[in-house]
Scaffold this active site. Structure first.
Site, PDB file in Angstrom:
ATOM      1  CB  SER A  53      -8.082   0.117   5.813  1.00 18.04           C
ATOM      2  OG  SER A  53      -8.837   1.312   5.838  1.00 18.04           O
TER       3      SER A  53
ATOM      4  CE  LYS B 263      -3.921   1.719   2.789  1.00 20.54           C
ATOM      5  NZ  LYS B 263      -4.740   1.442   3.986  1.00 20.54           N
TER       6      LYS B 263
ATOM      7  CB  SER C 238      -8.026   2.954   3.002  1.00 11.82           C
ATOM      8  OG  SER C 238      -7.176   2.368   3.967  1.00 11.82           O
TER       9      SER C 238
END
Lengths: 558, 558
Positions: free
Chosen positions: A236, A137, A212
């Site tokens: 997330s 990420k 996310s």
């Protein structure tokens, strides 16, 4: 490769440069010009790689992380072959789903060559992740890359040091090969930002990949990476894992290093974001946590606790067939999960029961958890978010935050910390109270990840409910997603219109709120077919070994 | 027993009631009317108990905690005998030093009788602390007592539940028999408040007992208790331990439960106060930590980490004579310790070297630690302190806090949290960099507790320097005091007046600040004679086993 654009350029110029640069450095043979990103295409794109990859690339990219490293160790494949195969598949995934932010092919290739040379010359692997490609990420700092955390502000700034986690993974032999898209500031359950826009779900591109850590979800859903690093503040890691049918672990804070990762609201310690792995098997998650814990991260990240991998805790639940005691929270009393999720929960319960494990009723006050979590997320009155978007001039996406809210004073914030402590202590005692006649409380509890299967693009606002995921964050508990099945429009019929009966005429709890009703009404069997169904197990704080062991046990039952 | 006064009474009435009630319930035979509290008496009162106690009481009260529990287990003494002996001696200590806030003799006596009956009837001890009297700083909530944390506000409020730590100690068989005095809000290195006033040092009543856990220091210094519970935010366990020549442990946060203890600035998590033991031997500290850690406090206190006592970490440094690598910071570059403390440091270094252990130069940036600590302590602009004193109307003692300072905003406070992380990470890498050719870094470092031996009443303001203690708090490191010797006016001469040479004419660093000069000038051999000299060892975070093991090793050398 980074964009090379000046940080004094306008936000549009920076965003345009970023979009253009994502695949820079990736060999041209891996880039298929005919593929295009779509958000309105309802057909699955999962099969497209099989038409574009070589046989060898296909056989590599269907492997999970543990079998990738085993294949390299057995010299079935070189690190370069593995890297190329996943880079090719990831480039396809990105063209179709808009899931990546930066490939670092040049550096990754050089690392792979060095690893191959080392193995050839010494006969030794550098570590337990020798040659494993890992996607991260875009919060992980890596020397020579840009890190955005979903903000335009990061475009054009080149990292000069690695995050502690990146350093540990590299030392263990992993090759970080791509950085993935995420929601602005990691603060929204849909992957959307002004950096490169949003990301689609490979099972149905008209659906959200979640967030996310949605770039990871989409990429892994396409098998464009064998292992991803996400982060989880309210779900997330788990929401994208659920929406793409992946195994994803939300560890407790202090187990996986977060130091030198970029985050929003940095320094807010009421409820903290944690880094964790997402992958295609619970064994892969185990490999990740075992490797990181045994690298002694506490010698480099001051927030990590001195907890090496505790084999005993793991073996207690994986070896010898000990009867497990599983708490069951199918419904929290506030939002009823959609019909296919109820089916998935039932399937797991049936399998556990049939295998002789004990199911124990369990309910934790998710309304309270959610209230604390919301206060923690909004306590600065959007101050950090606003100053970050102001630095680049990027437009406000007007998502979750309430911009008119006054920031908490310190004393208000300290009172919130104490309320959080009290809530955590209450739940610990509730957990202790589940003890049976031998004094054994529940091992973990089983619960949905989200009440919704997966929202269509744009629907997230209507079905947003963090109760099932966020409770683990509020409690700092360890949680792991368990992919169970897929929506079957013939089995998973919509509930009766009265809201009080399911399609089979069984009584169900009537909606207790508009949100509860909206989530139920949002389910449409005819358009949800084929989407993944995922549940989660939740263990107490810092019980990663137990949770991962039980995840493996459940996988064997499914 | 609690005061029974209404919380609507004036602060003077409440304070007067508290002063009057301290010894309530204690048998009259233990209260010696002829003794009186003094703050200007320079003679040691340490010998007074030997004139007032029976032979048996004397032989019990010279024992340390480990030998107390061993004696009870061997049936040399009953729990009641032990409780009575320590209650008698503690009552004497209180009359002389004003060190206690509340005896709970009635309840404690009933508990002792139950323990004796249990042992008599079953032949079994209830736990590893069976019958051990424990004194606790007045932050520990105990059903039926008052808890003030040094504020008048607590007088007249009766606790309805036990702190988690109190509960654990009771279950292990301990008898909490008295609550001890502390500085207002635990925020000052001298024990003073509006509750009952201040507390004197038993080695010389014109000197301070230190603080904030100064009641414990004074009581234990008089052997009025075999084990005390203090708390440490900037040195509050270690300063009183140093001033009374005790062994005191400042554990890292998350090892010893703090949940449901009363504190000031509750919810401030930048730097956290920790509870820890004070006693007469390192073996007693080990008994305490071993017992608490093995009771699984993490099942009841959400801030405790799942770390049972790690015997292996302890044995590595206590068994087999492994060579230790000891960092040495005799001087931090900012404040030079007074001559007798330099002598004590040298003595320990000589003994370690003679025993074959390695001394490694070490210096940590204590100025930076102190700056972070000061900002953490003052970040609310005294908001919490002021609202607490306002509730009772007690007068402002105008100590450390700056009342005109604006409270931090949340964003400022988050930035402070990040700076603290960076500092902690820097020191971890500095520690890693001490590794020798085998990769072994220093085990602990040796350093003074305070640059001053001990201040006279009222002098604390002039010699206040938290650098040596507060650094461990800022880093959340584990620290243990090591009593070494006593001031000898013939050996410990004052430095030369030029400030650049010691009494023997050896060069010493010239004073670098007014504080540095003031602390040196404050030392007077002629009035400091007989005061304890204590140093400390500091280990990394959550290394209690190693630190306690090395403390035992050093004790054997001394």
């Amino acid at each position: 490769m980074p964009t090379n654009i000046s940080t004094t350029a306008t936000w549009n110029e920076r965003s345009a440069a970023k979009k253009k640069s994502v695949l820079n450095g990736v060999p041209a043979k891996f880039i298929h010009g005919s593929l295009e990103f779509r958000v309105d295409d309802i057909t699955a794109v999962l099969d497209i790689p099989s038409k574009l990859l070589t046989e060898e690339e296909l056989s590599i990219t269907v492997l999970d992380a543990t079998t990738v490293v085993a294949a390299i160790a057995k010299k079935n494949y070189s690190c370069v072959q593995v890297l190329d195969a996943f880079t090719h598949r990831a480039a396809i995934a990105h063209k179709l789903l808009n899931c990546c932010l930066e490939f670092r092919y040049g550096d990754a290739r050089a690392e792979a060559e060095r690893l191959d040379a080392h193995y050839r010359e010494t006969g030794k692997l550098v570590g337990p992740l020798h040659g494993l490609p890992i996607s991260v990420k875009d919060q992980c700092r890596i020397v020579g890359t840009e890190t955005t955390c979903g903000f335009v502000d990061g475009i054009g700034r080149v990292d000069t040091e690695d995050s502690v986690l990146v350093d540990i993974l590299k030392r263990a032999g992993a090759i970080i090969f791509v950085k993935t898209n995420l929601s602005i500031g990691c603060f929204w359950g849909e992957t959307i930002n002004n950096v490169i826009g949003h990301t689609s779900n490979p099972f149905n591109r008209s659906f959200s990949c979640g967030g996310s850590s949605g770039g990871e979800g989409a990429l892994l859903g396409m098998h464009g990476s064998p292992m991803g690093v996400g982060s989880d503040l309210g779900g997330s890691i788990r929401s994208p894992s659920a929406y793409q049918g992946l195994w994803g672990l939300r560890p407790s804070t202090g187990r996986i290093p977060y130091y030198k990762m970029l985050n929003s609201m940095e320094g807010n310690e009421i409820v903290e974001s944690v880094a964790g792995p997402m992958s295609h098997s619970p064994e892969s998650l185990e490999l990740f946590v075992r490797t990181v814990a045994d690298s002694q991260p506490w010698l480099h990240d001051p927030k990590c606790h001195p907890l090496p991998w505790r084999e005993h805790e793991f073996r207690t639940v994986t070896m010898g067939g000990r009867k497990l005691r599983i708490g069951l929270m199918s419904w929290d009393g506030y939002v009823l999960p959609q019909p296919p999720i109820r089916r998935a929960m039932n399937e797991v319960v049936e399998k556990l029961t049939a295998a002789g494990h004990e199911i124990v009723p369990w309910r934790v006050d998710q309304k309270k958890a959610l209230s604390l979590l919301t206060r923690a997320f909004t306590c600065d009155g959007r101050g950090d978010h606003d100053r970050t978007i102001a630095r680049s001039g990027e437009p406000d996406l007007n998502l979750f935050f309430r911009s008119s809210q006054r920031p908490d004073t310190l004393l208000e914030n300290w009172a919130l910390a104490m309320e959080r402590n009290d809530f955590r202590a209450e739940v610990l005692e509730q957990w202790n109270a589940t003890a049976d006649e031998n004094g054994a409380p529940i091992d973990v509890y089983l619960t949905p990840v989200n009440p919704s299967v997966c929202p269509k693009h744009g629907d997230y606002k209507r079905v947003r409910y963090l109760g099932y995921t966020g409770t683990a964050n509020c409690l700092d508990f360890t949680a792991c997603t368990i992919p169970v099945s897929f929506v079957d429009p013939e089995k998973d019929l919509a509930d009766a219109e009265d809201g009080a009966h399911d399609a089979q005429g069984n009584k169900i709890p009537s909606p207790v709120s508009d949100l509860d009703r909206a989530i139920r009404n949002n389910y449409r069997p005819e358009i949800y077919g084929g989407l993944p169904l995922t549940v989660q197990i939740v263990g107490r704080r810092l019980e990663e070994e137990k949770v991962l062991g039980i995840a493996q046990t459940i996988r064997q039952l499914l």
